[in-house]
Write a protein that holds these residues in place. Sequence first.
Motif, PDB file in Angstrom:
ATOM      1  N   LEU A 297      41.747   2.995  30.047  1.00  0.00           N
ATOM      2  CA  LEU A 297      41.639   2.835  28.590  1.00  0.00           C
ATOM      3  C   LEU A 297      42.934   2.217  28.083  1.00  0.00           C
ATOM      4  CD1 LEU A 297      40.166   5.310  26.034  1.00  0.00           C
ATOM      5  CD2 LEU A 297      42.547   4.605  25.730  1.00  0.00           C
ATOM      6  N   ALA A 298      42.845   1.481  26.979  1.00  0.00           N
ATOM      7  CA  ALA A 298      44.028   0.858  26.371  1.00  0.00           C
ATOM      8  C   ALA A 298      44.145   1.286  24.913  1.00  0.00           C
ATOM      9  CB  ALA A 298      43.954  -0.661  26.460  1.00  0.00           C
ATOM     10  N   GLN A 299      45.350   1.610  24.516  1.00  0.00           N
ATOM     11  CA  GLN A 299      45.674   1.903  23.111  1.00  0.00           C
ATOM     12  C   GLN A 299      46.590   0.812  22.607  1.00  0.00           C
ATOM     13  OE1 GLN A 299      45.338   4.932  20.720  1.00  0.00           O
ATOM     14  NE2 GLN A 299      45.953   3.149  19.518  1.00  0.00           N
ATOM     15  N   SER A 300      46.240   0.175  21.499  1.00  0.00           N
ATOM     16  CA  SER A 300      47.090  -0.864  20.924  1.00  0.00           C
ATOM     17  C   SER A 300      47.673  -0.388  19.600  1.00  0.00           C
ATOM     18  CB  SER A 300      46.317  -2.173  20.731  1.00  0.00           C
ATOM     19  OG  SER A 300      45.147  -1.965  19.950  1.00  0.00           O
ATOM     20  N   PHE A 301      48.850  -0.919  19.288  1.00  0.00           N
ATOM     21  CA  PHE A 301      49.550  -0.592  18.051  1.00  0.00           C
ATOM     22  C   PHE A 301      49.903  -1.901  17.341  1.00  0.00           C
ATOM     23  CE2 PHE A 301      50.448   2.718  21.096  1.00  0.00           C
ATOM     24  CZ  PHE A 301      50.425   3.909  20.381  1.00  0.00           C
ATOM     25  N   LEU A 302      49.668  -1.970  16.044  1.00  0.00           N
ATOM     26  CA  LEU A 302      50.063  -3.084  15.186  1.00  0.00           C
ATOM     27  C   LEU A 302      49.133  -4.294  15.365  1.00  0.00           C
ATOM     28  CD1 LEU A 302      53.942  -2.809  15.548  1.00  0.00           C
ATOM     29  CD2 LEU A 302      52.484  -1.853  13.747  1.00  0.00           C
ATOM     30  N   TRP A 303      49.213  -5.201  14.402  1.00  0.00           N
ATOM     31  CA  TRP A 303      48.209  -6.238  14.235  1.00  0.00           C
ATOM     32  C   TRP A 303      48.093  -7.156  15.451  1.00  0.00           C
ATOM     33  CZ3 TRP A 303      47.807 -11.578  13.841  1.00  0.00           C
ATOM     34  CH2 TRP A 303      46.625 -12.058  13.267  1.00  0.00           C
ATOM     35  N   HIS A 304      49.207  -7.724  15.912  1.00  0.00           N
ATOM     36  CA  HIS A 304      49.148  -8.657  17.038  1.00  0.00           C
ATOM     37  C   HIS A 304      48.629  -7.977  18.301  1.00  0.00           C
ATOM     38  CE1 HIS A 304      51.967 -10.882  14.391  1.00  0.00           C
ATOM     39  NE2 HIS A 304      51.415 -11.944  14.935  1.00  0.00           N
ATOM     40  N   ALA A 305      49.072  -6.737  18.528  1.00  0.00           N
ATOM     41  CA  ALA A 305      48.612  -6.011  19.714  1.00  0.00           C
ATOM     42  C   ALA A 305      47.129  -5.673  19.608  1.00  0.00           C
ATOM     43  CB  ALA A 305      49.444  -4.745  19.899  1.00  0.00           C
ATOM     44  N   ASN A 306      46.668  -5.318  18.421  1.00  0.00           N
ATOM     45  CA  ASN A 306      45.231  -5.059  18.239  1.00  0.00           C
ATOM     46  C   ASN A 306      44.411  -6.299  18.569  1.00  0.00           C
ATOM     47  OD1 ASN A 306      45.630  -2.404  17.397  1.00  0.00           O
ATOM     48  ND2 ASN A 306      45.720  -2.967  15.229  1.00  0.00           N
ATOM     49  N   LEU A 307      44.870  -7.452  18.080  1.00  0.00           N
ATOM     50  CA  LEU A 307      44.165  -8.704  18.315  1.00  0.00           C
ATOM     51  C   LEU A 307      44.160  -9.066  19.799  1.00  0.00           C
ATOM     52  CD1 LEU A 307      42.838 -11.345  17.310  1.00  0.00           C
ATOM     53  CD2 LEU A 307      45.146 -12.254  16.931  1.00  0.00           C
ATOM     54  N   LEU A 308      45.338  -9.029  20.421  1.00  0.00           N
ATOM     55  CA  LEU A 308      45.442  -9.389  21.835  1.00  0.00           C
ATOM     56  C   LEU A 308      44.680  -8.392  22.705  1.00  0.00           C
ATOM     57  CD1 LEU A 308      46.699 -11.373  23.851  1.00  0.00           C
ATOM     58  CD2 LEU A 308      48.667  -9.838  24.004  1.00  0.00           C
ATOM     59  N   GLY A 309      44.755  -7.117  22.340  1.00  0.00           N
ATOM     60  CA  GLY A 309      44.030  -6.114  23.113  1.00  0.00           C
ATOM     61  C   GLY A 309      42.533  -6.324  23.078  1.00  0.00           C
ATOM     62  N   ALA A 310      41.997  -6.623  21.883  1.00  0.00           N
ATOM     63  CA  ALA A 310      40.558  -6.889  21.766  1.00  0.00           C
ATOM     64  C   ALA A 310      40.174  -8.134  22.559  1.00  0.00           C
ATOM     65  CB  ALA A 310      40.186  -7.058  20.298  1.00  0.00           C
ATOM     66  N   TRP A 311      41.069  -9.100  22.609  1.00  0.00           N
ATOM     67  CA  TRP A 311      40.849 -10.364  23.310  1.00  0.00           C
ATOM     68  C   TRP A 311      40.755 -10.145  24.816  1.00  0.00           C
ATOM     69  CZ3 TRP A 311      44.682 -15.057  22.512  1.00  0.00           C
ATOM     70  CH2 TRP A 311      44.074 -16.229  22.972  1.00  0.00           C
ATOM     71  N   CYS A 312      41.551  -9.212  25.350  1.00  0.00           N
ATOM     72  CA  CYS A 312      41.693  -9.083  26.803  1.00  0.00           C
ATOM     73  C   CYS A 312      40.938  -7.896  27.395  1.00  0.00           C
ATOM     74  CB  CYS A 312      43.171  -8.969  27.164  1.00  0.00           C
ATOM     75  SG  CYS A 312      44.147 -10.429  26.750  1.00  0.00           S
ATOM     76  N   TYR A 313      41.110  -6.715  26.831  1.00  0.00           N
ATOM     77  CA  TYR A 313      40.543  -5.538  27.486  1.00  0.00           C
ATOM     78  C   TYR A 313      39.022  -5.526  27.434  1.00  0.00           C
ATOM     79  CZ  TYR A 313      45.246  -3.654  27.886  1.00  0.00           C
ATOM     80  OH  TYR A 313      46.566  -3.475  28.214  1.00  0.00           O
ATOM     81  N   SER A 314      38.451  -6.008  26.325  1.00  0.00           N
ATOM     82  CA  SER A 314      36.995  -5.998  26.221  1.00  0.00           C
ATOM     83  C   SER A 314      36.360  -6.880  27.292  1.00  0.00           C
ATOM     84  CB  SER A 314      36.562  -6.464  24.829  1.00  0.00           C
ATOM     85  OG  SER A 314      36.961  -7.805  24.596  1.00  0.00           O
TER      86      SER A 314
END
Length: 368
Positions: free
Chosen positions: A90-107
């Motif tokens: 599982l991945a937890q992201s913090f802040l706007w850029h990390a949320n965006l990059l996390g959605a881009w990669c982990y999904s």
Amino acid sequence: MKIDLLITELFTGGAERCCAELARYLQEHGHSVRVISIAPAPTTRVDSLLYEQLNDQKIPTVFLNASKTYQLPWARSRLVQQIRSDPPDLAQSFLWHANLLGAWCYSKHQIPQVAGVRVVEPRRWRSRLAWFWRCYPKKVVCVSQQVAQWALQYEGFRSDQLTVIPNGIDLDFIPAPAKREKILLFVGRLELQKGIDVLLEKIPAILQALPEHRLVLIGDGSWAKAWSQWAQHSPLAHRVERLGRRADVLDWMARSELLLLPTRYEGMPNVVLEAMAVGLPIATMRVEGIEDLLGSSLTEQSAPRDDWDAWENLLIGLARNPLTLERLGIFNRKRVEENFDLKAQMKKYELLYEEILSKLPNRRGPAL
């Protein structure tokens, strides 16, 4: 559990501190943790404190070395390499850029993501971009009820995606209050969001109304030059001390009389939580997260949003009343003890991750 904690940068700030504290908690409770920063490693001593703590605790830390938005595709490539070489549960992201990059990669790799929204975002283009990735996170952790309401209304998240986990603080590391001095303390970035322009405009009248007090500013930012120019011409400059960024903020809180924060918008300001833990009263604005923090003392320690005259009158009235300051300091400390214990908040993250993973079918390898 194997958990990735993805954050925009690892400088010393509220979200970054939460990330480091969560990493430590998860490791201490038997989980495997990897911290990933989009930005390069911090270089100054003050900025490196959290990174050094992670190193001391032997928590793996990866830097994607992207310091500009246009470098996000490069950061994506490096993050994908990390995911493929050692996929987390599982991945937890913090802040706007990390949320965006996390959605881009982990999904894309069938790894559930928990996003983190820590502040209301006045830049509406960022809110509009969230509509393109809002469906990917399994959950979105908001730091206050007001932030959750904002995320529902402006970023288009579903209500069942949103959960509130407030900031917490480890009271074991809070210094005992020292002998209080007549110090009005500002801690934060010297930027418009924090109302530093309002403070600059109001400080002559404030200091004239409080002849025994002085102002101490801790922090740096684009308004530092304006304060320097003011100091060159003001007869009150000797009663204002600018210290820049410092590592001993809690010690200054312990000796000050009142924290000033004329902020325009927030999520749940850590500086207020820290001040409350030290037993320091607050003079702030009624913005996001403040009601959650101050509780029944809301009207005694905050002014209506953007009502700067009311804020000025509030802080002058508080500074002139030692008995009220003492009572509010005791109230603030007790409220933190009862509602914002760090381990209790970190446990909520752990339980959330376990709940998400328990509901997932067996996953196959990463998608190519």
